[in-house]
Write a protein that holds these residues in place. Structure first.
Motif, PDB file in Angstrom:
ATOM      1  N   PRO A  99       0.847  -1.190   0.000  1.00 23.02           N
ATOM      2  CA  PRO A  99       0.000   0.000   0.000  1.00 23.02           C
ATOM      3  C   PRO A  99       0.882   1.238   0.000  1.00 23.02           C
ATOM      4  CG  PRO A  99      -0.021  -1.044   2.173  1.00 23.02           C
ATOM      5  CD  PRO A  99       0.810  -1.912   1.281  1.00 23.02           C
ATOM      6  N   ALA A 100       0.543   2.216  -0.818  1.00 25.92           N
ATOM      7  CA  ALA A 100       1.386   3.405  -0.915  1.00 25.92           C
ATOM      8  C   ALA A 100       0.562   4.674  -0.940  1.00 25.92           C
ATOM      9  CB  ALA A 100       2.241   3.324  -2.176  1.00 25.92           C
ATOM     10  N   TYR A 101       0.832   5.536  -0.012  1.00 28.29           N
ATOM     11  CA  TYR A 101       0.192   6.847   0.004  1.00 28.29           C
ATOM     12  C   TYR A 101       1.283   7.900   0.107  1.00 28.29           C
ATOM     13  CZ  TYR A 101      -2.708  10.734   1.543  1.00 28.29           C
ATOM     14  OH  TYR A 101      -3.312  11.954   1.662  1.00 28.29           O
ATOM     15  N   GLU A 139       4.285   8.053  -1.409  1.00 27.82           N
ATOM     16  CA  GLU A 139       5.552   7.367  -1.150  1.00 27.82           C
ATOM     17  C   GLU A 139       6.447   7.410  -2.387  1.00 27.82           C
ATOM     18  OE1 GLU A 139       6.330   6.175   1.756  1.00 27.82           O
ATOM     19  OE2 GLU A 139       4.527   5.461   2.779  1.00 27.82           O
ATOM     20  N   ASP A 144      -2.903   4.601  -2.954  1.00 21.94           N
ATOM     21  CA  ASP A 144      -4.083   5.015  -2.196  1.00 21.94           C
ATOM     22  C   ASP A 144      -4.366   6.513  -2.401  1.00 21.94           C
ATOM     23  OD1 ASP A 144      -6.133   5.190  -0.405  1.00 21.94           O
ATOM     24  OD2 ASP A 144      -4.916   4.881   1.382  1.00 21.94           O
ATOM     25  N   ASN A 189      -7.934   8.983  -1.750  1.00 21.77           N
ATOM     26  CA  ASN A 189      -7.398   8.301  -0.579  1.00 21.77           C
ATOM     27  C   ASN A 189      -8.516   7.578   0.183  1.00 21.77           C
ATOM     28  OD1 ASN A 189      -6.544   8.903   2.669  1.00 21.77           O
ATOM     29  ND2 ASN A 189      -5.121   7.810   1.378  1.00 21.77           N
ATOM     30  N   ALA A 218      -6.698  -0.124   1.061  1.00 22.11           N
ATOM     31  CA  ALA A 218      -5.614  -0.465   0.145  1.00 22.11           C
ATOM     32  C   ALA A 218      -5.216  -1.937   0.295  1.00 22.11           C
ATOM     33  CB  ALA A 218      -4.413   0.441   0.398  1.00 22.11           C
ATOM     34  N   ASP A 247       4.639  -2.737   4.281  1.00 20.33           N
ATOM     35  CA  ASP A 247       4.663  -1.274   4.080  1.00 20.33           C
ATOM     36  C   ASP A 247       5.699  -0.938   3.018  1.00 20.33           C
ATOM     37  OD1 ASP A 247       2.823  -1.014   6.033  1.00 20.33           O
ATOM     38  OD2 ASP A 247       4.080   0.160   7.420  1.00 20.33           O
ATOM     39  N   CYS A 248       5.377   0.020   2.151  1.00 23.95           N
ATOM     40  CA  CYS A 248       6.365   0.294   1.106  1.00 23.95           C
ATOM     41  C   CYS A 248       7.358   1.376   1.513  1.00 23.95           C
ATOM     42  CB  CYS A 248       5.708   0.547  -0.232  1.00 23.95           C
ATOM     43  SG  CYS A 248       5.095   2.176  -0.469  1.00 23.95           S
ATOM     44  N   ASP A 249       7.297   1.818   2.790  1.00 19.64           N
ATOM     45  CA  ASP A 249       8.339   2.729   3.263  1.00 19.64           C
ATOM     46  C   ASP A 249       9.541   1.936   3.783  1.00 19.64           C
ATOM     47  OD1 ASP A 249       7.324   1.700   5.585  1.00 19.64           O
ATOM     48  OD2 ASP A 249       6.547   3.582   6.352  1.00 19.64           O
ATOM     49  N   GLN A 307       9.770  -0.004   6.266  1.00 20.44           N
ATOM     50  CA  GLN A 307       9.881  -0.198   7.719  1.00 20.44           C
ATOM     51  C   GLN A 307       9.713  -1.671   8.054  1.00 20.44           C
ATOM     52  OE1 GLN A 307       7.203   3.170   9.215  1.00 20.44           O
ATOM     53  NE2 GLN A 307       9.004   3.265  10.547  1.00 20.44           N
ATOM     54  N   ARG A 340      12.118   4.692   8.629  1.00 14.92           N
ATOM     55  CA  ARG A 340      11.488   5.010   7.371  1.00 14.92           C
ATOM     56  C   ARG A 340      12.557   5.393   6.360  1.00 14.92           C
ATOM     57  NH1 ARG A 340       7.403   7.181   4.706  1.00 14.92           N
ATOM     58  NH2 ARG A 340       5.428   6.430   5.512  1.00 14.92           N
ATOM     59  N   SER A 374       5.728   9.685   8.243  1.00 16.45           N
ATOM     60  CA  SER A 374       4.583   8.883   8.660  1.00 16.45           C
ATOM     61  C   SER A 374       3.301   9.694   8.539  1.00 16.45           C
ATOM     62  CB  SER A 374       4.768   8.431  10.103  1.00 16.45           C
ATOM     63  OG  SER A 374       3.584   7.817  10.553  1.00 16.45           O
ATOM     64  N   LYS A 375       2.205   8.993   8.207  1.00 12.82           N
ATOM     65  CA  LYS A 375       0.929   9.683   8.014  1.00 12.82           C
ATOM     66  C   LYS A 375       0.111   9.727   9.291  1.00 12.82           C
ATOM     67  CE  LYS A 375       2.352   9.072   3.876  1.00 12.82           C
ATOM     68  NZ  LYS A 375       3.474   8.232   3.498  1.00 12.82           N
ATOM     69  N   TRP A 376       0.692   9.290  10.403  1.00 11.76           N
ATOM     70  CA  TRP A 376      -0.092   9.175  11.617  1.00 11.76           C
ATOM     71  C   TRP A 376       0.181  10.292  12.609  1.00 11.76           C
ATOM     72  CZ3 TRP A 376      -4.034   6.033  11.622  1.00 11.76           C
ATOM     73  CH2 TRP A 376      -4.021   4.961  10.741  1.00 11.76           C
TER      74      TRP A 376
HETATM   75  N1  UDP Z   1      -0.726   4.153   3.740  1.00 12.03           N
HETATM   76  C1  UDP Z   1      -1.790   4.029   2.845  1.00 12.03           C
HETATM   77  N2  UDP Z   1      -2.875   4.854   2.986  1.00 12.03           N
HETATM   78  C2  UDP Z   1      -2.966   5.794   3.969  1.00 12.03           C
HETATM   79  C3  UDP Z   1      -1.894   5.894   4.901  1.00 12.03           C
HETATM   80  C4  UDP Z   1      -0.808   5.060   4.756  1.00 12.03           C
HETATM   81  O1  UDP Z   1      -1.740   3.197   1.939  1.00 12.03           O
HETATM   82  O2  UDP Z   1      -3.959   6.499   4.033  1.00 12.03           O
HETATM   83  C5  UDP Z   1       0.455   3.269   3.600  1.00 12.03           C
HETATM   84  C6  UDP Z   1       1.790   4.001   3.558  1.00 12.03           C
HETATM   85  O3  UDP Z   1       2.119   4.410   2.246  1.00 12.03           O
HETATM   86  C7  UDP Z   1       2.759   2.967   4.084  1.00 12.03           C
HETATM   87  C8  UDP Z   1       1.913   2.194   5.087  1.00 12.03           C
HETATM   88  O4  UDP Z   1       0.545   2.449   4.736  1.00 12.03           O
HETATM   89  O5  UDP Z   1       3.215   2.088   3.069  1.00 12.03           O
HETATM   90  C9  UDP Z   1       2.182   2.609   6.523  1.00 12.03           C
HETATM   91  O6  UDP Z   1       1.977   3.996   6.669  1.00 12.03           O
HETATM   92  P1  UDP Z   1       2.936   4.916   7.570  1.00 12.03           P
HETATM   93  O7  UDP Z   1       4.351   4.607   7.274  1.00 12.03           O
HETATM   94  O8  UDP Z   1       2.480   6.317   7.366  1.00 12.03           O
HETATM   95  O9  UDP Z   1       2.540   4.431   9.018  1.00 12.03           O
HETATM   96  P2  UDP Z   1       3.545   4.058  10.222  1.00 12.03           P
HETATM   97  O10 UDP Z   1       4.601   3.154   9.633  1.00 12.03           O
HETATM   98  O11 UDP Z   1       4.107   5.337  10.696  1.00 12.03           O
HETATM   99  O12 UDP Z   1       2.675   3.357  11.210  1.00 12.03           O
END
Ligand code: UDP
Ligand code: MG
Length: 302
Positions: A7-9, A11, A40, A68, A74, A91-93, A95, A196, A201-203
């Motif tokens: 899933p990628a938002y 990225e 996404d 989104n 996603a 996760d595509c970041d 992590q 990352r 991060s989106k959170w």
């Molecule tokens: N992601 C997504 N839709 C969203 C938010 C996040 O597809 O609305 C994806 C994001 O691209 C990533 C993964 O979910 O690959 C985890 O998101 P993030 O790294 O922001 O979260 P964290 O790792 O900080 O929990």
């Protein structure tokens, strides 16, 4: 074949990096694979990055959302479009280290149908974030009767488990929990949460709070029982205070007790508001579910 869902938002910088690292690892392990990117509704160059990658790399397929819809949507879309005999979500970041995939794959070959990635360290997180995550997963674990504390979305599922997860029609799904909930032969793999690679991060803490509340309510009616329980407790107090008040009335000393009245009013007022809020949240969930809206809208896929 192994399908890896990414899933990628927003990225853009991570798309090709993820494909390269995952591809290298899987090729070296001799695993046949496909990468399914789910864009996404990103507002940056994610879409064009994925398309240009798909042009050059035959392992890559994609699903593009019209806007989104969130990570859960996603993941659902990725699962629905995957073709592999087993499917990993990552996760595509980066992590979630792709180096873990061959270990997961091996366990799948040994007959495990749900291989769960478990965080051995939570990576760099703020104290508030850690405390909150601890609280949330504590409640979740109790509600579901399974240990969710170090759970993550990094998992590998057999095709049968994927079909089972997809058969849940709910609008608000929670992959991390559903993939355990469906049963099957389960095992765990430890992985260390990485930094990352790029982007952020989106959170936010607020987003996390609502995410936590949402998911608790998906799996548990405990908050509503708390409402009832609080009602019983206040009722017991009401009886005691009622008796005392009556005695005073007949004593002729009923005038004092103003402070008590104010405190009671504020106290009961807040309990009522909170309780209504909790019930309201469940009703809004029910509302979302009965509308039967699609969980995501696809603008393009390959
Ligand atoms: N992601 C997504 N839709 C969203 C938010 C996040 O597809 O609305 C994806 C994001 O691209 C990533 C993964 O979910 O690959 C985890 O998101 P993030 O790294 O922001 O979260 P964290 O790792 O900080 O929990
Ligand atoms: Mg991340």
């Amino acid at each position: 074949m192994l399908s890896v869902i990414l899933p990628a938002y927003n990225e853009a910088e991570n798309i090709k990096r993820a494909a390269k690292r995952t591809g290298d690892v899987l090729k070296e392990a001799g695993i046949e694979y496909e990468l399914v990117y789910v864009n996404d509704g990103s507002t940056d160059e994610t879409e064009s990055e994925i398309e240009s990658l798909a042009d050059t790399d035959s392992h890559v397929r994609y699903v593009m959302f019209s806007r989104n819809f969130g990570k859960e949507a996603a993941i659902s879309a990725g699962l629905a479009h995957s073709k592999g005999d087993c499917v990993a979500v990552m996760d595509c970041d980066l992590q979630h280290p792709p180096e873990t995939l061959p270990r997961m794959y091996k366990l799948w070959e040994e007959g495990y149908e749900v291989v769960e990635g478990v965080k051995s360290s939570r990576g760099k997180e703020s104290v508030a974030h850690k405390a909150f995550a601890g609280f949330f997963y504590g409640i979740m674990s109790k509600a579901m009767g399974m240990d969710m504390r170090d759970a993550s979305d990094f998992k590998l599922l057999d095709r049968r488990a994927v079909e089972a997860v997809l058969s849940f029609p709910e609008y608000h799904s929670f992959f991390r929990a559903l993939s355990s909930f469906v049963g099957f032969k389960k095992t765990k793999v430890d992985f260390e949460v990485q930094e990352r690679e790029a982007g952020k991060s989106k959170w936010s803490l607020k987003a996390l709070f609502f995410y936590a509340m949402d998911n608790i309510m998906e799996f548990s009616a405990v908050p509503m029982h708390i409402v009832t329980f609080t009602g019983i407790i206040t009722f017991i107090f009401a009886i005691a205070l009622g008796i005392q008040t009556l005695i005073r009335y007949f004593d002729g000393t009923a005038a004092e007790g103003f402070t008590t009245v104010i405190i009671l009013l504020l106290f009961l007022g807040s309990i009522l508001m909170i309780s209504l809020g909790i019930i309201g949240m469940y009703i809004s969930k029910i509302y979302d579910e009965v509308k039967h809206r699609p969980r995501y809208i696809i603008s393009k896929c390959s």
